[in-house]
Design a protein around this motif. Structure first.
Motif, PDB file in Angstrom:
ATOM      1  N   GLU A 142     -27.823   6.752 -75.556  1.00 50.59           N
ATOM      2  CA  GLU A 142     -28.545   5.475 -75.670  1.00 50.59           C
ATOM      3  C   GLU A 142     -27.636   4.301 -75.323  1.00 50.59           C
ATOM      4  O   GLU A 142     -28.092   3.287 -74.777  1.00 50.59           O
ATOM      5  N   LEU A 143     -26.353   4.424 -75.650  1.00 48.15           N
ATOM      6  CA  LEU A 143     -25.379   3.401 -75.284  1.00 48.15           C
ATOM      7  C   LEU A 143     -25.295   3.287 -73.761  1.00 48.15           C
ATOM      8  O   LEU A 143     -25.277   2.193 -73.192  1.00 48.15           O
ATOM      9  N   LEU A 144     -25.265   4.446 -73.104  1.00 49.98           N
ATOM     10  CA  LEU A 144     -25.223   4.491 -71.641  1.00 49.98           C
ATOM     11  C   LEU A 144     -26.489   3.891 -71.042  1.00 49.98           C
ATOM     12  O   LEU A 144     -26.425   3.080 -70.105  1.00 49.98           O
ATOM     13  N   LYS A 145     -27.652   4.261 -71.574  1.00 52.32           N
ATOM     14  CA  LYS A 145     -28.912   3.775 -71.014  1.00 52.32           C
ATOM     15  C   LYS A 145     -29.038   2.254 -71.141  1.00 52.32           C
ATOM     16  O   LYS A 145     -29.479   1.573 -70.202  1.00 52.32           O
ATOM     17  N   THR A 146     -28.661   1.718 -72.303  1.00 48.77           N
ATOM     18  CA  THR A 146     -28.724   0.263 -72.491  1.00 48.77           C
ATOM     19  C   THR A 146     -27.824  -0.444 -71.487  1.00 48.77           C
ATOM     20  O   THR A 146     -28.200  -1.459 -70.878  1.00 48.77           O
ATOM     21  N   HIS A 147     -26.640   0.094 -71.331  1.00 47.16           N
ATOM     22  CA  HIS A 147     -25.671  -0.472 -70.384  1.00 47.16           C
ATOM     23  C   HIS A 147     -26.233  -0.452 -68.962  1.00 47.16           C
ATOM     24  O   HIS A 147     -26.206  -1.462 -68.237  1.00 47.16           O
ATOM     25  N   LEU A 148     -26.784   0.700 -68.545  1.00 47.08           N
ATOM     26  CA  LEU A 148     -27.304   0.836 -67.181  1.00 47.08           C
ATOM     27  C   LEU A 148     -28.546  -0.027 -66.952  1.00 47.08           C
ATOM     28  O   LEU A 148     -28.751  -0.555 -65.854  1.00 47.08           O
ATOM     29  N   ARG A 149     -29.399  -0.173 -67.982  1.00 47.55           N
ATOM     30  CA  ARG A 149     -30.568  -1.065 -67.831  1.00 47.55           C
ATOM     31  C   ARG A 149     -30.113  -2.490 -67.521  1.00 47.55           C
ATOM     32  O   ARG A 149     -30.691  -3.162 -66.653  1.00 47.55           O
ATOM     33  N   ALA A 150     -29.095  -2.933 -68.235  1.00 44.86           N
ATOM     34  CA  ALA A 150     -28.590  -4.292 -68.003  1.00 44.86           C
ATOM     35  C   ALA A 150     -28.020  -4.418 -66.592  1.00 44.86           C
ATOM     36  O   ALA A 150     -28.243  -5.427 -65.912  1.00 44.86           O
ATOM     37  N   VAL A 151     -27.305  -3.396 -66.149  1.00 48.35           N
ATOM     38  CA  VAL A 151     -26.722  -3.427 -64.801  1.00 48.35           C
ATOM     39  C   VAL A 151     -27.818  -3.427 -63.742  1.00 48.35           C
ATOM     40  O   VAL A 151     -27.740  -4.150 -62.736  1.00 48.35           O
ATOM     41  N   LEU A 152     -28.854  -2.629 -63.953  1.00 44.64           N
ATOM     42  CA  LEU A 152     -29.964  -2.583 -62.996  1.00 44.64           C
ATOM     43  C   LEU A 152     -30.689  -3.920 -62.928  1.00 44.64           C
ATOM     44  O   LEU A 152     -31.054  -4.397 -61.836  1.00 44.64           O
ATOM     45  N   GLU A 153     -30.910  -4.546 -64.083  1.00 41.27           N
ATOM     46  CA  GLU A 153     -31.539  -5.874 -64.082  1.00 41.27           C
ATOM     47  C   GLU A 153     -30.652  -6.873 -63.344  1.00 41.27           C
ATOM     48  O   GLU A 153     -31.144  -7.743 -62.620  1.00 41.27           O
ATOM     49  N   LEU A 154     -29.357  -6.753 -63.528  1.00 44.63           N
ATOM     50  CA  LEU A 154     -28.420  -7.641 -62.837  1.00 44.63           C
ATOM     51  C   LEU A 154     -28.500  -7.455 -61.328  1.00 44.63           C
ATOM     52  O   LEU A 154     -28.322  -8.408 -60.559  1.00 44.63           O
ATOM     53  N   SER A 155     -28.794  -6.234 -60.891  1.00 48.03           N
ATOM     54  CA  SER A 155     -28.841  -5.942 -59.453  1.00 48.03           C
ATOM     55  C   SER A 155     -29.986  -6.652 -58.741  1.00 48.03           C
ATOM     56  O   SER A 155     -30.020  -6.722 -57.517  1.00 48.03           O
ATOM     57  N   ARG A 156     -30.948  -7.185 -59.507  1.00 49.78           N
ATOM     58  CA  ARG A 156     -32.009  -7.980 -58.897  1.00 49.78           C
ATOM     59  C   ARG A 156     -31.458  -9.316 -58.372  1.00 49.78           C
ATOM     60  O   ARG A 156     -32.054  -9.936 -57.495  1.00 49.78           O
ATOM     61  N   GLU A 157     -30.323  -9.751 -58.935  1.00 47.47           N
ATOM     62  CA  GLU A 157     -29.760 -11.058 -58.589  1.00 47.47           C
ATOM     63  C   GLU A 157     -28.399 -10.975 -57.902  1.00 47.47           C
ATOM     64  O   GLU A 157     -27.994 -11.895 -57.210  1.00 47.47           O
ATOM     65  N   PHE A 158     -27.656  -9.869 -58.147  1.00 44.60           N
ATOM     66  CA  PHE A 158     -26.294  -9.730 -57.628  1.00 44.60           C
ATOM     67  C   PHE A 158     -26.172  -8.449 -56.801  1.00 44.60           C
ATOM     68  O   PHE A 158     -26.953  -7.516 -56.975  1.00 44.60           O
ATOM     69  N   ASP A 159     -25.171  -8.435 -55.916  1.00 49.35           N
ATOM     70  CA  ASP A 159     -24.854  -7.243 -55.136  1.00 49.35           C
ATOM     71  C   ASP A 159     -23.960  -6.347 -55.998  1.00 49.35           C
ATOM     72  O   ASP A 159     -22.737  -6.396 -55.926  1.00 49.35           O
ATOM     73  N   VAL A 160     -24.598  -5.525 -56.836  1.00 45.36           N
ATOM     74  CA  VAL A 160     -23.890  -4.773 -57.871  1.00 45.36           C
ATOM     75  C   VAL A 160     -23.584  -3.340 -57.437  1.00 45.36           C
ATOM     76  O   VAL A 160     -24.383  -2.688 -56.776  1.00 45.36           O
ATOM     77  N   ARG A 161     -22.389  -2.858 -57.827  1.00 45.52           N
ATOM     78  CA  ARG A 161     -22.033  -1.452 -57.738  1.00 45.52           C
ATOM     79  C   ARG A 161     -21.608  -1.007 -59.135  1.00 45.52           C
ATOM     80  O   ARG A 161     -21.147  -1.827 -59.936  1.00 45.52           O
ATOM     81  N   VAL A 162     -21.738   0.266 -59.432  1.00 45.00           N
ATOM     82  CA  VAL A 162     -21.422   0.810 -60.759  1.00 45.00           C
ATOM     83  C   VAL A 162     -20.223   1.741 -60.649  1.00 45.00           C
ATOM     84  O   VAL A 162     -20.159   2.584 -59.755  1.00 45.00           O
ATOM     85  N   LEU A 163     -19.280   1.584 -61.578  1.00 40.66           N
ATOM     86  CA  LEU A 163     -18.066   2.397 -61.568  1.00 40.66           C
ATOM     87  C   LEU A 163     -17.964   3.170 -62.885  1.00 40.66           C
ATOM     88  O   LEU A 163     -18.054   2.590 -63.968  1.00 40.66           O
ATOM     89  N   VAL A 164     -17.775   4.480 -62.778  1.00 43.42           N
ATOM     90  CA  VAL A 164     -17.726   5.354 -63.958  1.00 43.42           C
ATOM     91  C   VAL A 164     -16.276   5.620 -64.345  1.00 43.42           C
ATOM     92  O   VAL A 164     -15.511   6.163 -63.544  1.00 43.42           O
ATOM     93  N   PRO A 165     -15.870   5.242 -65.570  1.00 46.72           N
ATOM     94  CA  PRO A 165     -14.472   5.420 -65.972  1.00 46.72           C
ATOM     95  C   PRO A 165     -14.176   6.804 -66.539  1.00 46.72           C
ATOM     96  O   PRO A 165     -15.044   7.473 -67.084  1.00 46.72           O
TER      97      PRO A 165
END
Length: 552
Positions: free
Chosen positions: A377-400
């Motif tokens: 659930e921590l991962l999903k919340t994080h990814l939802r926020a990143v996906l919403e951000l991608s509507r406005e920014f040129d976003v890439r996701v990096l897995v640590p």
């Protein structure tokens, strides 16, 4: 030293880079009042409790004010140091131990603070990790504040240091270093202190040249002696000859000229002598970082650290909270590529809202994606926020902290499902951090799941050499510029020659190693905002050889 004109050179460890010169000011102690235990009668115990509570409340207010000042004047991230000090001062178990010390031994609150805090400092010093040892400085800092408050002392020992001096002292505590921000001094020399200490972090953010681990500094240096401080190499020259001064000042001029030239050309693309354009991005974690990076010519954000949004939270932040935090931080980079690293936290940095099991070796435990897989659930919340951000920014996701192909496959599956749920297409590109030898040697198996790979050379070095980067006892094994690290990068490039490769560790910000990074197929470097201009200049002086192939 018998002759005050005799030249003396000491070598230490560079803590905060820079070149400076000035007269030495010896500060033999920054400690608070040293006292013998003060007895109190049975009837005075309650009074001492009251004095302790009042002093704690007083320094709590001071610490919160200091945190606000640091946030405004120095760096948002570092304000958390004094917020942590405030939590230490109000820790219930510490408060109970102090009250017990007063009641059982019938001593004053000041004496109890001295005894109890010393006990806690020793506990941290006996721990193996350098992070834990550095906590003893934090405890010492809080102890001095509390003892001074109880004694009615308001003048700081550094209050009257001369303008433009080179401060020589045994060690610095975080609040001492911040105090120096309002004093115009040239540099700091220390007998003790690690590169990872809070004081070291403050010195770097303030741009204050600092050298540590200078042996017998206070007994060797003389008050008022002229000193040339080369904190780039860790060398200090006392009583320099005129020729040495001339050479040093020429080095200062050359460095200032080089940086000014690089700053003027910061907006120009970084193209090598053989015609290969290399992307220079910035590592950021706050709004000021991003602004500075864009002004310094960064093409985008190569590593956005999200940990600050989680640390200290009693409850995990929700999607909207994370989205607002990311928007604010990345505002200046809108229209440019931004790489958001997923939450990189583990057992050595616990979150208050997650119950951690004790781990004997946190560095080899649940960190990064390992933790996120355990808390989906921590991962999903994080990814939802990143996906919403991608509507406005040129976003890439990096897995640590990737070790296995499944580590990125899990994120890709979750990203795909959430993208469909939120009706977001195309999805952000997905990358894996190469921080373990296993990940570097598994590049072919990782490739089907990712669009790019990014080397975190700090952790890659730690795991390649089995040397905790925070453990001073094995620091001689930690060499992030070793052939071993370059061979791992080269092997990765040879295994997946079409894969875009980047470096976001400290190695990327050291100009002397950039030619070799480029020869390993690296075509993107992500560095601290202040380093962007000089890194771009280093690229322009380098050659790549055969161009690395790109994908996407």
């Amino acid at each position: 030293m018998t002759d005050k004109a005799q030249t003396l050179i000491l070598e230490g460890i560079p803590v905060s880079p820079g070149l400076a010169e000035g007269a030495i000011h010896l500060q033999h102690t920054l400690l608070g009042p040293i006292d013998t235990p003060e007895p109190v009668g049975q009837g005075g115990v309650e009074e001492e409790f009251s004095r302790l509570d009042a002093a704690t409340a007083s320094i709590s207010n001071d610490l919160l004010a200091l945190a606000t000042r640091v946030e405004k004047e120095i760096d948002t991230r570092l304000s958390g140091v004094f917020e942590a000090h405030q939590l230490m001062a109000n820790d219930p178990s510490l408060r109970e131990e102090l009250r017990r010390e007063i009641a059982e031994n019938l001593i004053s609150a000041g004496s109890a603070v001295k005894t109890v805090f010393l006990r806690w400092e020793k506990r941290f010093l006996l721990m193996e990790s350098q992070i834990a040892r550095d906590k003893s400085d934090d405890m010492h800092d809080v102890a001095i504040r509390l003892r001074n408050a109880l004694a009615g002392i308001t003048v700081h020992p550094l209050d009257r240091i001369p303008h433009g001096c080179v401060l020589a002292v045994s060690r610095l505590l975080p609040s001492d270093t911040v105090f120096l921000a309002s004093r115009s001094i040239a540099a700091v020399l220390l007998e003790h202190g690690s590169v990872a200490s809070h004081a070291a972090l403050f010195a770097r953010e303030m741009g204050l040249p600092c050298i540590s681990k200078l042996p017998n500094l206070l007994s060797t240096a003389s008050n008022g002696a002229w000193a040339l401080v080369d904190a780039d190499t860790g060398t200090v020259t006392f009583h320099p000859r005129e020729q040495q001064k001339e050479i040093f000042r020429k080095k200062v001029e050359d460095k200032e000229r080089s940086y000014a030239y690089a700053r003027e050309r910061a907006a120009i693309p970084a193209t090598t002598k053989d015609g290969i354009t290399v992307s220079v991005l910035a590592n950021v974690c706050c709004n000021e970082d991003t602004k500075k990076a864009m002004l310094n010519g960064a093409k985008g954000v190569g590593l956005y650290r999200m940990e600050q949004a989680y640390l200290g939270c009693v409850m995990p932040p929700g999607t909207d909270e994370l989205l607002n935090e990311m928007r604010w931080t990345l505002e200046a980079a809108k229209g440019r590529p931004v790489i958001v690293r997923l939450l990189d936290i583990g057992a050595d940095k616990p979150l208050p809202f997650i119950r951690f099991l004790a781990e004997s070796n946190p560095s080899l435990g649940r960190r990064g994606i390992r933790l996120l897989r355990e808390y989906p659930e921590l991962l999903k919340t994080h990814l939802r926020a990143v996906l919403e951000l991608s509507r406005e920014f040129d976003v890439r996701v990096l897995v640590p902290m990737v070790t296995l192909p499944e580590d990125v496959a899990v994120v890709k599956k979750c990203l795909t499902e959430l993208g469909a749920e939120l009706d977001i297409s195309p999805l952000p590109r997905l990358g894996a951090m190469i921080e373990t030898p296993a990940a570097a040697l598994s590049a072919r198996k990782l490739a089907p799941h990712v669009d790019f790979l990014s080397f975190g050379t700090n952790d890659l070095t730690q795991y390649a050499f089995a040397a905790d980067r925070e453990n001073a006892a094995v620091e001689q094994y930690f060499d992030d510029a070793s052939d071993v690290i370059f061979r791992l990068m080269q092997a990765t490039h040879e295994d997946v020659p079409e894969m875009p490769l980047s470096v976001c560790g400290e190695l990327a910000g050291r100009p002397e190693h950039i030619p070799r990074l480029l020869q390993c197929g690296i075509r993107t470097l992500s560095v601290a905002p202040a380093l962007v201009p000089m890194v771009k200049e280093a690229i322009r002086k380098s050659t790549c050889g055969k161009p690395a192939n790109k994908r996407g």
